[in-house]
Design a protein around this motif. Structure first.
Motif, PDB file in Angstrom:
ATOM      1  N   VAL A  68       0.843  -1.188   0.000  1.00 55.41           N
ATOM      2  CA  VAL A  68       0.000   0.000   0.000  1.00 55.41           C
ATOM      3  C   VAL A  68       0.882   1.243   0.000  1.00 55.41           C
ATOM      4  CG1 VAL A  68      -1.840   1.247   1.186  1.00 55.41           C
ATOM      5  CG2 VAL A  68      -1.761  -1.259   1.291  1.00 55.41           C
ATOM      6  N   ARG A  69       0.721   2.063  -1.010  1.00 56.62           N
ATOM      7  CA  ARG A  69       1.504   3.302  -1.121  1.00 56.62           C
ATOM      8  C   ARG A  69       0.637   4.490  -0.724  1.00 56.62           C
ATOM      9  NH1 ARG A  69       5.088   4.356  -6.346  1.00 56.62           N
ATOM     10  NH2 ARG A  69       6.174   2.655  -5.294  1.00 56.62           N
ATOM     11  N   THR A  70       1.170   5.332   0.136  1.00 51.69           N
ATOM     12  CA  THR A  70       0.480   6.550   0.561  1.00 51.69           C
ATOM     13  C   THR A  70       1.026   7.718  -0.241  1.00 51.69           C
ATOM     14  OG1 THR A  70       0.203   5.678   2.794  1.00 51.69           O
ATOM     15  CG2 THR A  70      -0.080   8.046   2.494  1.00 51.69           C
ATOM     16  N   GLY A  71       0.136   8.373  -0.983  1.00 53.95           N
ATOM     17  CA  GLY A  71       0.546   9.475  -1.835  1.00 53.95           C
ATOM     18  C   GLY A  71       0.210  10.821  -1.244  1.00 53.95           C
ATOM     19  N   LEU A  72       0.060  11.795  -2.108  1.00 56.93           N
ATOM     20  CA  LEU A  72      -0.265  13.147  -1.673  1.00 56.93           C
ATOM     21  C   LEU A  72      -1.625  13.169  -0.981  1.00 56.93           C
ATOM     22  CD1 LEU A  72       0.869  15.098  -4.870  1.00 56.93           C
ATOM     23  CD2 LEU A  72       2.128  14.824  -2.712  1.00 56.93           C
ATOM     24  N   ARG A  73      -1.736  14.033   0.007  1.00 55.68           N
ATOM     25  CA  ARG A  73      -2.975  14.186   0.778  1.00 55.68           C
ATOM     26  C   ARG A  73      -3.389  12.903   1.502  1.00 55.68           C
ATOM     27  NH1 ARG A  73      -6.544  17.479  -3.796  1.00 55.68           N
ATOM     28  NH2 ARG A  73      -5.083  19.231  -4.063  1.00 55.68           N
ATOM     29  N   GLY A  74      -2.431  12.011   1.710  1.00 62.86           N
ATOM     30  CA  GLY A  74      -2.693  10.804   2.480  1.00 62.86           C
ATOM     31  C   GLY A  74      -3.500   9.748   1.761  1.00 62.86           C
ATOM     32  N   ARG A  75      -3.680   9.913   0.468  1.00 62.02           N
ATOM     33  CA  ARG A  75      -4.464   8.939  -0.272  1.00 62.02           C
ATOM     34  C   ARG A  75      -3.671   7.649  -0.456  1.00 62.02           C
ATOM     35  NH1 ARG A  75      -7.236   9.769  -6.266  1.00 62.02           N
ATOM     36  NH2 ARG A  75      -8.319   7.757  -6.313  1.00 62.02           N
ATOM     37  N   LYS A  76      -4.322   6.505  -0.159  1.00 61.99           N
ATOM     38  CA  LYS A  76      -3.663   5.211  -0.238  1.00 61.99           C
ATOM     39  C   LYS A  76      -4.055   4.472  -1.513  1.00 61.99           C
ATOM     40  CE  LYS A  76      -3.057   4.435   4.718  1.00 61.99           C
ATOM     41  NZ  LYS A  76      -3.267   3.478   5.834  1.00 61.99           N
ATOM     42  N   ARG A  77      -3.079   3.729  -2.042  1.00 63.94           N
ATOM     43  CA  ARG A  77      -3.321   2.979  -3.272  1.00 63.94           C
ATOM     44  C   ARG A  77      -2.588   1.646  -3.170  1.00 63.94           C
ATOM     45  NH1 ARG A  77      -0.463   2.866  -8.233  1.00 63.94           N
ATOM     46  NH2 ARG A  77       0.922   4.484  -7.435  1.00 63.94           N
ATOM     47  N   VAL A  78      -3.290   0.566  -3.488  1.00 66.71           N
ATOM     48  CA  VAL A  78      -2.668  -0.763  -3.493  1.00 66.71           C
ATOM     49  C   VAL A  78      -1.861  -0.923  -4.773  1.00 66.71           C
ATOM     50  CG1 VAL A  78      -3.096  -3.251  -3.554  1.00 66.71           C
ATOM     51  CG2 VAL A  78      -4.440  -1.791  -2.036  1.00 66.71           C
ATOM     52  N   THR A  79      -0.570  -1.200  -4.617  1.00 66.45           N
ATOM     53  CA  THR A  79       0.317  -1.344  -5.774  1.00 66.45           C
ATOM     54  C   THR A  79       0.718  -2.794  -6.027  1.00 66.45           C
ATOM     55  OG1 THR A  79       2.259  -0.932  -4.393  1.00 66.45           O
ATOM     56  CG2 THR A  79       1.224   0.983  -5.450  1.00 66.45           C
ATOM     57  N   GLY A  80       0.350  -3.676  -5.133  1.00 65.22           N
ATOM     58  CA  GLY A  80       0.668  -5.080  -5.320  1.00 65.22           C
ATOM     59  C   GLY A  80      -0.060  -5.936  -4.299  1.00 65.22           C
ATOM     60  N   VAL A  81      -0.272  -7.193  -4.652  1.00 59.77           N
ATOM     61  CA  VAL A  81      -0.948  -8.136  -3.757  1.00 59.77           C
ATOM     62  C   VAL A  81      -0.140  -9.435  -3.753  1.00 59.77           C
ATOM     63  CG1 VAL A  81      -3.016  -9.521  -3.379  1.00 59.77           C
ATOM     64  CG2 VAL A  81      -3.232  -7.139  -4.106  1.00 59.77           C
ATOM     65  N   MET A  85       1.290  -7.643  -9.509  1.00 60.82           N
ATOM     66  CA  MET A  85       1.782  -6.267  -9.509  1.00 60.82           C
ATOM     67  C   MET A  85       1.286  -5.453 -10.701  1.00 60.82           C
ATOM     68  SD  MET A  85       3.634  -6.460  -6.757  1.00 60.82           S
ATOM     69  CE  MET A  85       4.622  -4.966  -6.775  1.00 60.82           C
ATOM     70  N   ASN A  86       0.627  -6.102 -11.646  1.00 57.48           N
ATOM     71  CA  ASN A  86       0.110  -5.391 -12.812  1.00 57.48           C
ATOM     72  C   ASN A  86      -1.048  -4.493 -12.366  1.00 57.48           C
ATOM     73  OD1 ASN A  86      -1.055  -4.545 -15.181  1.00 57.48           O
ATOM     74  ND2 ASN A  86      -1.202  -6.571 -16.118  1.00 57.48           N
ATOM     75  N   PRO A  87      -0.930  -3.177 -12.531  1.00 58.97           N
ATOM     76  CA  PRO A  87      -2.007  -2.275 -12.067  1.00 58.97           C
ATOM     77  C   PRO A  87      -3.366  -2.605 -12.649  1.00 58.97           C
ATOM     78  CG  PRO A  87      -0.046  -1.024 -12.678  1.00 58.97           C
ATOM     79  CD  PRO A  87       0.197  -2.444 -13.122  1.00 58.97           C
ATOM     80  N   ASP A  88      -3.403  -3.167 -13.854  1.00 57.02           N
ATOM     81  CA  ASP A  88      -4.686  -3.512 -14.487  1.00 57.02           C
ATOM     82  C   ASP A  88      -5.418  -4.604 -13.715  1.00 57.02           C
ATOM     83  OD1 ASP A  88      -4.143  -1.684 -16.463  1.00 57.02           O
ATOM     84  OD2 ASP A  88      -3.354  -3.187 -17.860  1.00 57.02           O
ATOM     85  N   LYS A  89      -4.707  -5.379 -12.895  1.00 62.48           N
ATOM     86  CA  LYS A  89      -5.328  -6.470 -12.158  1.00 62.48           C
ATOM     87  C   LYS A  89      -5.646  -6.091 -10.715  1.00 62.48           C
ATOM     88  CE  LYS A  89      -3.348 -10.169 -14.945  1.00 62.48           C
ATOM     89  NZ  LYS A  89      -2.640 -11.459 -14.947  1.00 62.48           N
TER      90      LYS A  89
END
Length: 297
Positions: A259-272, A289-293
């Motif tokens: 889980v990557r935390t970006g600007l303004r604290g927004r979280k995004r899953v980058t891998g499972v 790790m493919n963002p499309d999945k």
């Protein structure tokens, strides 16, 4: 059947169609598309045509299955353009329905990554026949009409699928054992315990990373406990800046999300990260790790 009952049966089939397509295709996004296209085909029928259909849910199942067959038939050509290994699309806990506790083990093993990975090695006929018969309970005569084969050929395809699955998987994963091994795996990685990590890995463990060439990950599987342990300690103890490793449920079983935390604290899953378990050890590790999945995350 009155019109309101028909509409209720049709709309109630959406989740079932999505799960059917996901098991066949190994892609949640494709499964959602298949369910939507099946409904579009239903509503393109005239009122008189819909009235003649005695079992709308069965009609939708047939439509979805045939769409899946078309996608499975075209999969080899699409995979030729894929960079590196191809893995099924993992799904998070909020996507997996919450069944009766007595059905939980059955559900987890029906959608586990271990099963989906093995299903990828089957022919389209084997995969469709197995899913429709073993998971959704259709008779071979019904499946034969869907796939355009004889009932006997359909029976043989399902039997071949069962043999392949039996050879590839010693037994379904026990959720308690799975959780225990993931706990030990997590502890060893956090402590940098090479020997402890080796102890939970099968000597022939295989680690596979799926990124479609879009990120800098291994494009070939890593094989063997020592090689996999070095690879894991190298990436999991030192994740990218701003990235945390969180314990999550992947296809009904314990795993991890990057889980990557970006600007303004927004979280995004980058891998499972998900696991296959066999004979009391971790036998497979899958990095999606493919963002499309990762759209479902």
């Amino acid at each position: 059947m009155v019109e309101s009952e028909v509409e209720g049966e049709v709309e109630g089939a959406r989740a079932r169609l999505t799960w059917l397509a996901y098991r066949m295709l190994g892609s949640w996004s494709d499964a959602e598309d298949v369910a939507q296209l099946s409904f579009e085909r239903w509503y393109r029928l005239t009122a008189a045509e819909r009235e003649r259909i005695e079992r709308p849910a069965a009609w939708l199942t047939t439509a979805a299955s045939r769409l899946c067959i078309n996608l499975l038939d075209s999969a080899p050509k699409r995979r030729e353009r894929y960079v590196g290994p191809w893995l099924p699309e993992p799904i998070p806990a909020h996507v997996v329905p919450d069944p009766d506790p007595l059905d939980r083990v059955t559900l987890d093993n029906q959608v586990s990554m271990a099963l989906l990975v093995v299903l990828e090695s089957l022919t389209p006929a084997e995969r469709v026949s197995y899913v429709l018969h073993e998971v959704f309970g259709l008779r071979y005569a019904e499946i034969a009409e869907i796939v355009g084969r004889t009932p006997e050929a359909t029976r043989q395809a399902a039997a071949s699928a069962r043999r392949h699955l039996r050879d590839a998987r010693s037994r379904p994963s026990d959720p308690a054992e799975h959780a225990r091994l993931v706990d030990a795996f997590q502890q060893a990685c956090e402590q940098g315990d090479f020997a402890g990590l080796i102890a939970v890995l099968d000597p022939r463990v295989v680690s596979v990373s799926d990124g479609n060439g879009r990120i800098g990950i291994a494009k070939r599987p890593t094989v063997g406990a020592e090689q996999v342990a070095r690879f894991l300690l190298g990436i999991l103890r030192r994740p990218l800046p701003g990235t945390a490793i969180e314990r999550v449920e992947v296809n009904g079983l314990p795993g991890f999300a990057l889980v990557r935390t970006g600007l303004r604290g927004r979280k995004r899953v980058t891998g499972v990260i998900s696991f296959g378990v066999e004979s009391g050890r971790i036998s497979n590790i899958w990095f999606a790790m493919n963002p499309d999945k990762l759209s479902a995350w």
